[in-house]
Structure formats: C-alpha cells, structure tokens
Enzyme design. Structure first.
Site, mmCIF file in Angstrom:
data_model
loop_
_atom_site.group_PDB
_atom_site.id
_atom_site.type_symbol
_atom_site.label_atom_id
_atom_site.label_comp_id
_atom_site.label_asym_id
_atom_site.label_seq_id
_atom_site.Cartn_x
_atom_site.Cartn_y
_atom_site.Cartn_z
ATOM 1 N N THR A 73 -27.850 -39.434 -20.041
ATOM 2 C CA THR A 73 -28.898 -40.313 -20.571
ATOM 3 C C THR A 73 -29.778 -39.530 -21.545
ATOM 4 O OG1 THR A 73 -28.848 -41.643 -18.586
ATOM 5 C CG2 THR A 73 -30.852 -41.764 -19.916
ATOM 6 N N SER A 117 -33.220 -26.741 -33.459
ATOM 7 C CA SER A 117 -33.948 -26.796 -32.191
ATOM 8 C C SER A 117 -35.363 -27.324 -32.430
ATOM 9 C CB SER A 117 -33.994 -25.391 -31.596
ATOM 10 O OG SER A 117 -34.982 -25.332 -30.599
ATOM 11 N N GLY A 118 -35.888 -28.053 -31.460
ATOM 12 C CA GLY A 118 -37.202 -28.683 -31.622
ATOM 13 C C GLY A 118 -38.375 -27.732 -31.525
ATOM 14 N N HIS A 119 -38.311 -26.808 -30.552
ATOM 15 C CA HIS A 119 -39.534 -26.054 -30.261
ATOM 16 C C HIS A 119 -39.815 -24.931 -31.241
ATOM 17 C CE1 HIS A 119 -37.930 -22.356 -28.197
ATOM 18 N NE2 HIS A 119 -36.854 -23.091 -28.265
ATOM 19 N N GLY A 147 -30.934 -25.548 -29.297
ATOM 20 C CA GLY A 147 -30.081 -24.689 -30.101
ATOM 21 C C GLY A 147 -28.864 -24.188 -29.350
ATOM 22 N N THR A 148 -29.071 -23.731 -28.126
ATOM 23 C CA THR A 148 -27.963 -23.169 -27.363
ATOM 24 C C THR A 148 -26.873 -24.202 -27.122
ATOM 25 O OG1 THR A 148 -29.347 -21.509 -26.310
ATOM 26 C CG2 THR A 148 -27.319 -22.103 -25.167
ATOM 27 N N CYS A 193 -35.391 -5.438 -24.009
ATOM 28 C CA CYS A 193 -35.020 -4.431 -23.014
ATOM 29 C C CYS A 193 -36.106 -3.385 -22.883
ATOM 30 C CB CYS A 193 -33.715 -3.741 -23.344
ATOM 31 S SG CYS A 193 -33.100 -4.154 -24.953
ATOM 32 N N ASN A 195 -32.909 -14.303 -36.709
ATOM 33 C CA ASN A 195 -34.148 -14.489 -35.966
ATOM 34 C C ASN A 195 -34.989 -13.231 -35.839
ATOM 35 O OD1 ASN A 195 -31.674 -14.054 -34.424
ATOM 36 N ND2 ASN A 195 -33.018 -13.803 -32.674
#
Lengths: 393, 396
Positions: free
Chosen positions: A237, A199-201, A70-71, A326, A150
C-alpha cells in the site's frame, strides 16, 4: 549560533512539506486501491502527485514509481535490470565511489555469478567517461554511475556515458541521483538515463520515501511481490502522506533551483576561501568548482582527526560529517571514496564534509569558520603531544 | 493445590553454609528475591526449613519468573514445582497429572523418580517413595517407560512437613551471596570487556556497585559514553540501580602530554584515574575500588605497571579478574550479557592517547618523578568539576 552543515546526510523538513504531509494524513487516508469513493479520492491525488513528480524528473507519469527511498530505488533498478537482462549477459559496470546501496547490490550479484567492473575516479573524484566506455563488453547489461558523489560533491560525466550507451538496447543505464535530484538539472531523456534513484529527505522532504524513474523503453523485474501497486513495480500500500510530502519538496526544489544554487554557491565559496586563508595546511578534496556540486565541500585538515573536529564543533551546535563513520582502531582506513582518489592516510583521517542547504546563512558560515579555526589548532596541538603526527619528544 | 498460583522452590547455595549469621543472609536474600519480582503483582515469598518458597499468580509465565529468580545473587537453583499434601495417594495423583503435562509439552517418553524425605516422620522411606510413585505414574501414564540411566526426565518428589513438592527442572542460579551483604565498591568502568565482568563478580559476592567512567570528550564520542551507560544498565539488571559518575580526563592527559615523557602517558593517566576514583569513592561511601585489571593483558597491566598504579591510592583495590585468562573473561561476559555491548567499536580514553611504545616495566621512582612536575591536586580538582552523575536503572 548553531549551524547544521550535514545536509547531505539529511535535511530539515520544510514547513510547506510538513503541511502537505499532514493534509494527506488527515484528508487522504483512504487506500488508493479501494473501490469506494474514499479510495478513489486518494487515487486521484496520487495521480496528481505522480504528474508533478514526472514533470520535476522530466519524464512521463508511467515512468515514475514511488519507493521507500534511495536504497530501495537503487536495489530495484539494479536487481530488476539484472533479472530482466541476464539472458543478454552477466557483466556490470559501476564505479568504486558509489553509495553502499549500489556497491552492496553489485557485491551480491557478484556472489550470484555476475561480473562487476568498478571504475576508479581520478584524484579529483571524477570518473572518466572514457574509462567507462572502455570497460563495455558484449555481455554488459548494466551500467550504474552516480550523478554526484555524496562525499566530495564531484559531478560525474553521466551525460557522456548516457550518449555512449544510447543505442545499446540490452544495456540499462542507471544513475543514483540521490545527492543531485532537485539541486542541479538532470534531463534524463536528453542524457539517455534509463533508470534514476531519488530520495525525499535529502531535499527537505520526509524520510522513508523516494522515487525510481524507469524509461518506458526498458523493462526491469520488480523486487517486491504482492498486490501489484505502482503498476506491479512496487507492491505494498502506497505511503500516501510520504509521497505527498516528497512531491511537495521536489516541486519546491525545482521552483527554487537556481535561487538555491546561487545561495549555496556563495556559502560554499565563503567557507572555502575562509578556510584557505585562515587555516594553514589544508587540502580541498574533489574537483574544481565547475565540476563540483556547490552543496558539498570536503576538506582535509592535516594533522587532525576529523571525528574529533566533529565532536569539538558539535559542542557549539555545529554539525558536520567525516564522510566515514568508522571510529574504531581496527577499522581506521577512513573513507573508501577518498582512498579511491588516492588520498594519503593523513589526508583521509583529517577529512571533513560540510554540506549546505538553502536554509543555511552567511552568519552560520562565519561562525563555523571561527569555531573550526579554533578546533583545528587545539586538535593539532593535542595530537602532536602524543607523537601521533610524527613529532618526537 | 492452588491452580491459580505457580510455586517455586529456591535453594540458597552458600547462604545455607553460614552459621550464626544464616538468618541474616536468608532474610536479605528473601528481600532481594522479592525486589527482583517487584514487577509482578501478588507475589508471596517465604523461607522455610532452609529453602525459599515463592508463589506467583499463574498468569505470569513460569519460565520467566524462574529465570528472574535464578538471576538473584545467592540463589543456587530454582525449580517450578507442583504442590500437594504429604499423603501417598495425593502424591501419586499429582505426580501422574504433572507427568501427563510434561508428556504433552515436551513429548517425554522415559523417566525416573528421585524422592527425598525431609519429613522423617513420614512413614515411607525415600527409596520406597520413589519406587511407589514410579509404579503409579507408569500405571497412569501409559506412554512412559522407566529408564534409570538416561531418562528424558527426572521426577523429583520432595516430601516435607505437611506439603510435598513435585518438580522436574532445576534452573541453576549464579550462587554467590545476596546483594548488600558486603559493602559497596566503585568500579572503574571503561566500556571494554573486562570491567563489567569485574563489577559483576564483586556484586555476586554481595557487594553493592557504583561506577566511575573516564572519557576524553571531544576526543571520545558521546556514543562511547552511551555504551558505558548501556553496560551499566545490563549490570543493573543484576544489582539494581547503579550510579555512574562520568569524568573528563582530557585536561589531565593534555598536562601529561605537555610535561611528561610520551611513553608514560598511559601509566600516568591510570594513576590519575585511580586517584580521582578514590575521591569519588570516599564521597559516596564506597569501601573499596574495583578494576578489571588482568595481569599481563596490556602494557599498563604488567606486574610493574600494576605496582605503579596501585601505589597511587591507599584505598584497597579489588581486581577480581587478575589471574583469569582473556577467553575465560570473555565467556563470563557472554554469559552475563555484556559482551555484545562491550565489543562495539568506540575508542575509550585509554586508547585515544595511546603512546607508540608505552613503558611496560615502569619504575615507581621514575614515574613519581615525572608526576611530580604536575600540580596533581589542581588537576584532580578540575577533573572532578567535570563530573556528571547518572543513575542507571535496570530495564524491566
């Protein structure tokens, strides 16, 4: 009974995914760029995976770029769009509740001379499409709005925003869909989304892999220079086993989308109703159910400290999130998302995020509720002793 | 000269000033140096004429070995040296070769020579040795000039019985006394900046260290506890393995909160910490307690606060930081490498239940009265049941 309710942070990899990853590790270890047969065989597989990813995304194969997650997708879309469009203008519109991967890119661009307008959400965590439209200027070149927040699960009006931007060729509309990809439909073409991050995870896939969709109508400049893989958009790659796993996860998510939605909706309702009935003095954060991703439930328990609740629950193997990482006294401001929604310090300090997956069960929810009730009571009692919740001795 | 070995000269600061006990301290120091070099094979270490000579195989980087030696308490300084016979011709040759090496490594252009004649039977006196060696080096290393005021490099020539040592660098050690020559102390390790420094200072005086850490899990996080183990690991790189006892203080804090005035929470908690620490110290053969307390730093460390805390135990309490300024403590923390870990933002059990307005001038009689409503013995025993002990070993 343990319960993992932090699926918006990451999910457990499904066995089918692990199998796909292992298969690629063992049988597709050739470099897709190699000229020999081994390379070609991996390349063929990559092609098939890309086709699947394109179909899940609702896009064409040449619009799919595999990334490290994602990032990287957010960074590529934002810097890439600004790099390509900076001659048309230097104004960016985003929201104040984006993920740090978007916010920090915008901050960097600001330092480089771009102007950024950040739209605040309403008290329900939803940004108004009208506010985004009203912020549009002649020199706006990028609009970046997340699909689902999120922390609160609030679904943003990306369809309306997309429609408003449809005929403005010098604006790229980017959508961070990391929390929604594979969970609820997001027809990119119909909505007029030019770039999308996934994102995959977050969908039971591997970590370190994701995708960026870029409409063939738009051009962005690549971040990474090198061997020109991914049609020059993402040199390096290819993470072949990661891509194999990601695509398998995306495929499963797509196939089971409705079923999973029903499952987690029931879990969310069960937990939400249970909390409202059994625990006094709480506040559900985020929009009404029909505007909220059912995978996320954000609740403030007044007179508690969310981080302490988190540690109390972890003792029973129940894992949740505070939305804000935090814990220090100096940085006790709590979640920037909840603050942007206008929550009071007490409300942000006691805010817990529960996030579900298809692997959770009703029994886990019931156990969580029982433990939670106990933890909230203890926590309130303890904090009242030190006068931290306003009680004087 | 043995080319496969590096030689180090180790000077023993305060140990050298000892009288009758000097051999004992030297022996312990030698042992400590050997221990600190255990990770290397074929190390030789001997004491001779008030110095310690270490030889390590040349495959080990000499800078790293010197640094390892310099970190042993009791070491004043260490020099990597080249060795030759105590014969003028041999000294000239070795000195010139050594200087050529330095010219290549560091590009030095100016130098001066300082000579010392420990062997008084050597026929040439020190100033003369320096002059002659200087002359010969000039002849043999054409790029060099002598500069007695601001030389790039001072070449030391140390003529001893039979052997002469030539070196240019002195790496300062911490001084102090060898570990194990001064009993064992139990440090109350909080995770802040001060307590690791206090432990280190006592260890530097030869005291073995054991640690106790108080937490309030789940009101404090496991990460905060990990941070304390990280700090202990850094300390362990100076004082060998350290046992850390972790004790949960939550029930005690709850009892205080329920039964005592709110503004006395911190001071009463600290008294319990001292009492529990004393029990642990007794059970583990520690002679005294050590704290990072520093007069005036926070509300509980006022003069009156310290009186009240001190009264809780009969075991002596060492407070090596008592009169230092915060900036000086921070400097030491940076120097010994604990600072960066200490400033990680996790709450410790003192700050979680910090009252809004803690008492700054507690009166002992009043505090004792507040405390008397609590079943001290039962609370202490219950807290001790939560004790977990971890042995932290230095990272190699």
């Amino acid at each position: 009974m343990p319960a993992y309710l932090d699926n918006s942070a990451t999910t457990q990899e499904r066995p089918e995914v692990t199998e796909a990853v292992m298969d690629a590790v063992k049988n597709a270890w050739g470099n897709p760029s190699s000229l020999h047969r081994m390379g070609m065989e991996t390349e063929k597989k990559m092609k098939a995976w890309r086709r699947t990813a394109a179909s899940v995304t609702g896009a064409a194969e040449e619009e799919i770029y595999f990334t490290s997650g994602g990032t990287e997708s957010d960074n590529t879309a934002i810097f890439g769009a600004c790099g390509a469009l900076k001659r048309a203008g230097r104004h960016i519109i985003t929201t104040s509740i984006e993920h740090h991967a978007v916010l920090e890119c915008c901050r960097r661009l600001e330092e480089e001379g771009f102007e950024v307008t950040r739209i605040d959400p309403g008290s329900d965590g939803v940004v108004s499409a009208d506010a985004v439209k009203a912020a549009l200027r002649e020199d706006t070149i990028l609009v970046s709005v997340m699909h689902v927040n999120n922390e609160t699960g609030a679904i943003q009006p990306v369809k309306e925003i997309g429609e408003a931007l449809r005929h403005r060729d010098h604006i790229l509309f980017h959508c961070d869909a990391v929390q929604s990809y594979g969970k609820i439909p997001l027809p990119v073409k119909e909505y007029g989304i030019d770039a999308l991050s996934a994102s995959g995870h977050k969908i039971h896939g591997p970590k370190g892999v994701g995708l960026l969709y870029v409409s063939r109508e738009k051009r962005i400049v690549p971040l990474l220079c090198g061997g020109g893989q991914e049609r020059g958009m993402r040199s390096g790659t290819e993470n072949v086993p990661g891509i194999a796993g990601f695509v398998r996860a995306a495929q499963l998510a797509q196939e089971e989308m409705q079923e999973n939605l029903q499952h987690v909706s029931a879990l969310r309702t069960r937990l939400k109703e249970g909390i409202l009935q059994e625990i006094p003095d709480v506040r559900i954060n985020g929009p009404e159910d029909d505007l909220c991703l059912p995978y996320i439930l954000n609740v403030s328990f007044m007179g508690t400290r969310a981080e302490v609740l988190l540690h109390m629950l972890e003792q029973d193997g129940i894992y949740v999130s505070t939305g804000s990482a935090c814990s220090s006294r100096s940085n006790k401001k709590g979640s920037y998302v909840l603050r942007a929604m206008g929550l009071s310090p007490e409300e942000t300090e006691g805010a817990v995020r529960f996030s579900f997956s298809c692997l959770n069960t009703e029994a886990e929810i019931d156990e969580t509720l029982a433990r939670l009730k106990d933890a909230v009571t203890k926590n309130r009692k303890m904090l009242s002793l030190t006068g931290k919740s306003g009680r004087k001795r | 000269m043995d080319k496969d070995k590096n030689t180090f000269i180790v000077r023993c600061g305060e140990v050298a000033l000892k009288g009758m006990n000097k051999p004992y301290f030297e022996r312990v120091l030698l042992e400590r140096i050997r221990k600190s070099l255990k990770k290397y094979d074929d190390v030789e270490a001997q004491r001779r004429e008030g110095l310690i000579f270490v030889k390590t195989p040349a495959v080990y980087e000499k800078e790293t070995v010197a640094r390892d030696i310099s970190r042993v308490f009791g070491v004043a300084s260490v020099s990597h040296a080249v060795e030759t016979e105590s014969d003028l011709e041999a000294i000239y040759e070795t000195a010139a070769e050594y200087m050529n090496g330095l010219i290549g490594e560091r590009g030095i252009q100016t130098f001066k020579v300082e000579a010392k004649r420990a062997d008084k039977t050597f026929p040439v006196e020190s100033p003369d040795i320096a002059r002659r060696v200087g002359g010969e080096v000039l002849k043999r290393c054409k790029v060099l000039h002598v500069d007695v005021h601001h030389p790039d490099c001072v070449l030391y020539v140390n003529v001893r019985h039979g052997r002469t040592y030539i070196y240019a660098d002195k790496l300062k050690g911490f001084g102090g006394l060898p570990l194990g020559t001064n009993g064992k102390g139990l440090i109350l390790l909080s995770g802040g900046i001060d307590s690791p420094v206090a432990a280190w200072m006592m260890a530097k005086r030869g005291m073995m260290i054991e640690a106790v850490h108080f937490h309030s899990y789940p009101y404090t996080s496991e990460r905060a506890q990990e941070k304390v183990y990280d700090l202990a690991r850094i300390l362990a790189s100076y004082c060998g393995r350290i046992r850390v006892h972790a004790v949960n203080l939550l029930d005690i804090q709850q009892a205080i909160g329920e039964n005592c005035p709110e503004d006395e929470m911190t001071i009463l908690s600290r008294r319990f910490m001292m009492m529990i620490a004393e029990r642990i110290a007794e059970a583990n053969g520690c002679d005294m307690l050590i704290t990072g307390e520093n007069i005036g730093q926070v509300a509980s460390q006022t003069a009156q606060g310290l009186v009240v805390t001190d009264n809780a135990v009969s075991m002596p309490v060492m407070r090596p930081l008592i009169a230092l300024d915060k900036v000086d403590i921070m400097d030491i923390a940076r120097n010994i490498g604990t600072y960066e870990t200490s400033i990680q933002p996790f709450e410790d059990c003192c700050t979680v239940f910090l009252p809004k307005h803690p008492v700054t001038k507690p009166k002992l009689s009043r505090i004792l009265e507040s405390e008397s409503v609590l079943d001290k013995e039962a609370l202490i025993r219950k807290a001790l049941e939560t004790q977990e002990t971890v042995t932290v070993v230095p990272e190699m």
